[in-house]
Design a protein around this motif. Structure first.
Motif, PDB file in Angstrom:
ATOM      1  N   ALA A   1       0.822  -1.210   0.000  1.00 13.69           N
ATOM      2  CA  ALA A   1       0.000   0.000   0.000  1.00 13.69           C
ATOM      3  C   ALA A   1       0.853   1.256   0.000  1.00 13.69           C
ATOM      4  O   ALA A   1       0.597   2.209  -0.752  1.00 13.69           O
ATOM      5  N   LEU A   2       1.891   1.269   0.834  1.00 13.47           N
ATOM      6  CA  LEU A   2       2.763   2.441   0.902  1.00 13.47           C
ATOM      7  C   LEU A   2       3.574   2.590  -0.373  1.00 13.47           C
ATOM      8  O   LEU A   2       3.786   3.718  -0.865  1.00 13.47           O
ATOM      9  N   ALA A   3       4.041   1.485  -0.923  1.00 14.86           N
ATOM     10  CA  ALA A   3       4.812   1.557  -2.167  1.00 14.86           C
ATOM     11  C   ALA A   3       3.965   2.121  -3.295  1.00 14.86           C
ATOM     12  O   ALA A   3       4.431   2.969  -4.086  1.00 14.86           O
ATOM     13  N   ASP A   4       2.723   1.678  -3.396  1.00 17.93           N
ATOM     14  CA  ASP A   4       1.823   2.194  -4.433  1.00 17.93           C
ATOM     15  C   ASP A   4       1.563   3.682  -4.229  1.00 17.93           C
ATOM     16  O   ASP A   4       1.568   4.474  -5.184  1.00 17.93           O
ATOM     17  N   ARG A   5       1.373   4.083  -2.973  1.00 11.65           N
ATOM     18  CA  ARG A   5       1.103   5.490  -2.665  1.00 11.65           C
ATOM     19  C   ARG A   5       2.286   6.382  -3.036  1.00 11.65           C
ATOM     20  O   ARG A   5       2.118   7.537  -3.418  1.00 11.65           O
TER      21      ARG A   5
ATOM     22  N   VAL B   1      19.688   3.276  -3.362  1.00 18.00           N
ATOM     23  CA  VAL B   1      19.076   2.088  -2.767  1.00 18.00           C
ATOM     24  C   VAL B   1      18.501   2.476  -1.410  1.00 18.00           C
ATOM     25  O   VAL B   1      19.213   3.023  -0.564  1.00 18.00           O
ATOM     26  N   ALA B   2      17.218   2.198  -1.216  1.00 19.86           N
ATOM     27  CA  ALA B   2      16.550   2.505   0.051  1.00 19.86           C
ATOM     28  C   ALA B   2      16.244   1.223   0.796  1.00 19.86           C
ATOM     29  O   ALA B   2      15.950   0.194   0.183  1.00 19.86           O
ATOM     30  N   VAL B   3      16.299   1.284   2.131  1.00 18.18           N
ATOM     31  CA  VAL B   3      15.984   0.126   2.956  1.00 18.18           C
ATOM     32  C   VAL B   3      14.630   0.322   3.626  1.00 18.18           C
ATOM     33  O   VAL B   3      14.373   1.363   4.239  1.00 18.18           O
ATOM     34  N   VAL B   4      13.745  -0.666   3.459  1.00 16.36           N
ATOM     35  CA  VAL B   4      12.445  -0.697   4.115  1.00 16.36           C
ATOM     36  C   VAL B   4      12.475  -1.899   5.052  1.00 16.36           C
ATOM     37  O   VAL B   4      12.345  -3.045   4.619  1.00 16.36           O
ATOM     38  N   PRO B   5      12.675  -1.680   6.354  1.00 17.65           N
ATOM     39  CA  PRO B   5      12.965  -2.792   7.272  1.00 17.65           C
ATOM     40  C   PRO B   5      11.749  -3.662   7.567  1.00 17.65           C
ATOM     41  O   PRO B   5      10.781  -3.210   8.167  1.00 17.65           O
ATOM     42  N   ALA B   6      11.831  -4.932   7.142  1.00 18.06           N
ATOM     43  CA  ALA B   6      10.743  -5.872   7.381  1.00 18.06           C
ATOM     44  C   ALA B   6      11.280  -7.224   7.839  1.00 18.06           C
ATOM     45  O   ALA B   6      10.573  -8.221   7.754  1.00 18.06           O
ATOM     46  N   GLY B   7      12.538  -7.250   8.306  1.00 17.09           N
ATOM     47  CA  GLY B   7      13.128  -8.485   8.789  1.00 17.09           C
ATOM     48  C   GLY B   7      12.983  -8.620  10.289  1.00 17.09           C
ATOM     49  O   GLY B   7      12.176  -7.939  10.923  1.00 17.09           O
ATOM     50  N   THR B   8      13.803  -9.500  10.870  1.00 17.76           N
ATOM     51  CA  THR B   8      13.742  -9.730  12.312  1.00 17.76           C
ATOM     52  C   THR B   8      14.580  -8.725  13.078  1.00 17.76           C
ATOM     53  O   THR B   8      14.100  -8.060  13.994  1.00 17.76           O
TER      54      THR B   8
ATOM     55  N   GLU C   1       6.793   2.505   7.821  1.00 21.28           N
ATOM     56  CA  GLU C   1       6.228   3.812   7.465  1.00 21.28           C
ATOM     57  C   GLU C   1       7.304   4.894   7.509  1.00 21.28           C
ATOM     58  O   GLU C   1       7.337   5.778   6.635  1.00 21.28           O
ATOM     59  N   HIS C   2       8.169   4.827   8.507  1.00 19.69           N
ATOM     60  CA  HIS C   2       9.241   5.810   8.606  1.00 19.69           C
ATOM     61  C   HIS C   2      10.174   5.729   7.402  1.00 19.69           C
ATOM     62  O   HIS C   2      10.675   6.748   6.913  1.00 19.69           O
TER      63      HIS C   2
ATOM     64  N   ILE D   1      12.440   8.306   2.578  1.00 24.15           N
ATOM     65  CA  ILE D   1      12.643   8.323   1.126  1.00 24.15           C
ATOM     66  C   ILE D   1      12.205   9.660   0.544  1.00 24.15           C
ATOM     67  O   ILE D   1      12.867  10.228  -0.331  1.00 24.15           O
ATOM     68  N   GLU D   2      11.094  10.203   1.030  1.00 19.81           N
ATOM     69  CA  GLU D   2      10.563  11.452   0.495  1.00 19.81           C
ATOM     70  C   GLU D   2      11.264  12.681   1.067  1.00 19.81           C
ATOM     71  O   GLU D   2      11.499  13.656   0.352  1.00 19.81           O
ATOM     72  N   GLU D   3      11.593  12.638   2.361  1.00 16.59           N
ATOM     73  CA  GLU D   3      12.019  13.863   3.035  1.00 16.59           C
ATOM     74  C   GLU D   3      13.442  13.828   3.573  1.00 16.59           C
ATOM     75  O   GLU D   3      13.993  14.873   3.935  1.00 16.59           O
TER      76      GLU D   3
END
Length: 322
Positions: A33-37, A92-99, A113-114, A119-121
């Motif tokens: 959802a966030l990626a699409d937005r 390259v951006a990191v979107v943390p979804a691991g452990t 979300e952060h 990425i934007e700001e």
């Protein structure tokens, strides 16, 4: 080093590579959802090697490739961008979804979300990339962690100790663990650090680019200094290392069983069998390993708490990017 401001948001220039099985696996809908937005084309991995392949395919045309997953997913994405010879042109951006998300924590990214907000700001920083033979790593390269210990390490332990959880698990199964007969040669570094060689029996050899091997899970190395932080754990009395507190104490302070170096390059040669190394969680098995840094090679968005110099340097400027 600091580069220009945020990405301009053109959707055709943004690709997100999502690993749906990272961490607890409950991040996919939120990330999508966030990626699409935020104008990302989403690519989802299905099997081993997909993250590298998808990043390699995207990098020639994309200004920004994001990795949604753990440190291993980020490693795969960076390797894909590097293989496309696009490190100089693709952020390259990191979107943390691991452990554990150790790398993301070290660069000031607090959650999914952060990550999109940054990425934007957020500012971009040009950080070092580590090379191990012909493969890249951004956080760490670790030798001596057994595959069994890696597979049996619990998410709770990884969240508490980071990569040291794997060290602890290996030590706890030390009856099946053979020490590593190694020769380690380091090049001259700054501040009088001279070229040196170490040879002997090691339990582990730990090389950090953005990771410092102390007892603190979020311990950050300076990832903009062009140096690798090398820690060799000599074959010591394992009964001294079996508790988590003892392990953290060992890595956190001085010890006769610890050898530390800071160097731009080093080589590791096994005097026995091939050694299994973990590059940000991805496996490489070899008898000879050549490691070096490529300073400022990777541009990443960083959060407001990121410190280029974690040993007392100022926070980067909070002025908006221009």
């Amino acid at each position: 080093m600091q580069s220009e401001g945020p990405d301009d948001g053109r959707s055709s220039d943004r690709v997100l590579v999502c690993n749906p099985v990272s961490g607890s696996g409950d991040h996919v809908d939120t990330v999508a959802a966030l990626a699409d937005r935020h104008g990302f084309a989403i690519r989802t991995t299905e099997e081993a090697g997909d993250a590298t392949r998808l990043a390699h395919e995207a990098a020639p045309d994309a200004d920004l490739v994001a990795a949604a997953g753990g440190d291993g997913t980020l490693n795969a994405v960076v390797n894909g961008v590097a293989a496309a010879d696009a490190l100089g042109s693709t952020t390259v951006a990191v979107v943390p979804a691991g452990t554990g998300n150790n790398f993301a924590t070290n660069v000031g990214i607090r959650g999914i979300e952060h990550a999109f907000s940054v990425i934007e700001e957020g500012r971009r920083r040009e950080i070092d990339v580590g090379w191990a033979n012909d493969r890249t790593f951004v956080n760490s390269c670790v030798g001596g962690i057994t595959a069994e210990a890696s597979s049996e390490t619990t998410p709770e332990s990884k969240a508490e100790l980071g990569v040291l959880a794997y060290v602890k698990n290996t030590i706890e199964t030390v009856g099946e663990f053979d020490s590593l007969p190694l020769r380690v040669e380091t090049a001259a570094g700054p501040n009088g650090e001279r070229a040196r060689a170490w040879e002997g029996e090691a339990m582990f050899v730990l090389i950090g680019n953005c990771r410092r091997f102390t007892g603190a899970r979020t311990a950050q190395a300076d990832v903009e200094d062009g140096l690798l932080e090398v820690t060799i754990v000599e074959d010591a009395a394992t009964t001294d290392l079996l508790s988590g507190a003892a392990l953290e104490g060992l890595f956190g302070g001085d010890s006769t069983h610890i050898v530390r170096r800071r160097t731009p390059t080093l080589s590791i040669e096994s005097r026995g069998d091939a050694v299994e190394y973990s590059l940000d969680g991805e496996t490489l098995e070899t008898e000879r390993l050549r490691l070096e840094t490529e300073p400022g090679a990777l541009t990443i968005p960083v959060g407001e708490t990121y410190r280029p110099d974690p040993d007392g340097g100022e926070l980067w400027s909070l002025e908006p990017a221009g």
